[in-house]
Design an enzyme around this catalytic site. Structure first.
Site, PDB file in Angstrom:
ATOM      1  N   GLU A 175     -19.762 -62.940  64.865  1.00 26.95           N
ATOM      2  CA  GLU A 175     -19.686 -64.971  65.383  1.00 26.95           C
ATOM      3  C   GLU A 175     -18.404 -64.867  66.223  1.00 26.95           C
ATOM      4  O   GLU A 175     -17.403 -63.918  65.784  1.00 26.95           O
ATOM      5  CB  GLU A 175     -19.922 -65.798  63.971  1.00 26.95           C
ATOM      6  CG  GLU A 175     -18.954 -64.432  62.499  1.00 26.95           C
ATOM      7  CD  GLU A 175     -17.603 -64.450  63.031  1.00 26.95           C
ATOM      8  OE1 GLU A 175     -16.788 -65.600  63.501  1.00 26.95           O
ATOM      9  OE2 GLU A 175     -17.024 -63.752  62.197  1.00 26.95           O
ATOM     10  N   GLU A 318     -16.230 -60.586  64.323  1.00 32.65           N
ATOM     11  CA  GLU A 318     -17.107 -60.983  65.877  1.00 32.65           C
ATOM     12  C   GLU A 318     -17.911 -59.619  65.703  1.00 32.65           C
ATOM     13  O   GLU A 318     -19.162 -59.453  66.449  1.00 32.65           O
ATOM     14  CB  GLU A 318     -15.786 -59.951  67.009  1.00 32.65           C
ATOM     15  CG  GLU A 318     -14.815 -60.687  67.035  1.00 32.65           C
ATOM     16  CD  GLU A 318     -13.997 -59.916  67.460  1.00 32.65           C
ATOM     17  OE1 GLU A 318     -14.593 -58.647  68.271  1.00 32.65           O
ATOM     18  OE2 GLU A 318     -13.111 -60.580  68.380  1.00 32.65           O
TER      19      GLU A 318
END
Length: 358
Positions: A175, A318
């Site tokens: 994300e 991430e």
């Protein structure tokens, strides 16, 4: 749309107990003391339960990086400005972020999805699935509508379906969204009853004063919205994020397709909590990659009954911790496929003690 989610949830089946028992039996025949490979053995058994096969391999693995903005950034809850979200999306697409580097090492592709970035974005490699231009400020009202939360979940599901159709059989959650640790802490507190003082962490590196302010913002958001904890969609819509909803769909979609889903850090684990609350059987398909340094992550994993494989004091997100855990997934698979049994190697196995020694 709610009917689609109900149908999706009903399609998620329990893990295959027969395959898990067969995997345990095979592990006990390998040239080692029983259980001596610890979490690798537990992982191998879990993978068997997920796929229904004793021996597994996951050559096509994909990191789904969901990107979205958060209106709550207006409250000053992040050390970084909101414009960093689209800037980092371009970094992902150029292959320059940490997740890109670590994914290359692990042989995984990285897909970046704009599910709610508050900017116009164009790039040949960007997957455009924008539900809206960022959420509203949850400290003043609902972050999004119920229909938008549902749409974001089903977007994640459709992305999994597309990937499975081209051969992907393992997913990693990732994300990007400035402000998303604030939304994640609010979701965690709403679902678990854990206070914001315990769920709110420093995120991008807040000092003590701004951390206290962030705690206050989460408290105000919960008081303003009063999410119905018996209704996961209500909680997600009121104090969640579009990328969190999208990841919830990735997790549910992976479970429905009997694919393992490697959960990254704090934000991804909150999405896993939402998925579990929607579909309890989905928890069986989750692999916890690591314990984040973000406050609240340990309690969150305990709530889900997941044991992290790595402890590296990471807090980047991430999908970075998720791709590092792929090396351990590969190791568990290779143990099952390549290690000799006592019989094949001609090695004496542990025997039962003689009757007189019992």
């Amino acid at each position: 749309m709610e009917q689609s989610i109900v149908e999706l949830v009903s399609s998620i089946k329990p893990l295959d107990k027969v395959a898990m028992a067969a995997a345990e039996e095979h592990l006990n025949r390998l040239t080692k003391p029983p259980g001596s490979l610890g979490k690798l053995e537990a992982l191998a058994v879990k993978l068997a339960g997920i796929t229904g096969k004793v021996a597994n391999a996951f050559p096509q693995r994909t990191v789904m990086v969901m990107a979205a903005d958060h209106g709550v950034c207006e409250e000053g809850v992040s050390a970084f400005p909101a414009e960093v979200t689209p800037q980092m999306v371009h970094n992902f697409l150029a292959g320059g972020a940490a997740v890109n580097v670590l994914a290359r090492q692990a042989g995984a592709e990285v897909l970046c999805i704009d599910i709610g970035v508050n900017a116009e974005m164009t790039h040949p490699a960007l997957i455009q699935r924008k539900v809206r231009y960022g959420t509203a400020n949850m400290a003043k009202g609902a972050a999004m509508s119920r229909e938008e939360a549902e749409e974001a979940i089903l977007t994640g599901v459709s992305l999994v379906e597309e990937a499975v159709s081209r051969g992907v059989n393992l997913f990693v959650t990732g994300e990007m969204g400035i402000g998303n640790t604030t939304a994640s802490a609010a979701l965690m507190s709403a679902f678990t009853g854990i206070s914001p003082q315990e769920s709110v962490g420093r995120g991008t590196g807040l000092n003590d004063e701004r951390l206290r302010h962030k705690v206050d913002v989460v408290k105000r958001a919960l008081e303003k919205n009063r999410p119905n904890t018996a209704d996961p969609l209500d909680v997600l819509a009121k104090v969640g994020g579009l990328e969190i909803a999208g990841l919830t769909g990735i997790i549910l979609g992976a479970a429905a397709n009997r694919c393992p889903v490697v959960i990254d850090g704090f934000i991804s684990t909150v999405a896993a909590l939402v998925a579990r609350n929607l579909a309890p059987e989905a928890a069986g398909y989750m692999i916890a990659s690591h314990l984040s340094h973000e406050q609240g992550h340990r309690s969150l994993l305990q709530e889900l009954g997941l044991a992290p494989m790595l402890h590296l004091d990471m807090r980047l997100g991430e999908g970075t911790g998720g791709v590092l855990a792929l090396h351990l997934v590969d190791a568990a698979c290779r143990i099952m496929a390549e290690m000799a049994t006592f019989e094949s190697a001609g090695v004496s196995s542990a025997s039962e003690p003689k009757e007189e020694n019992r």
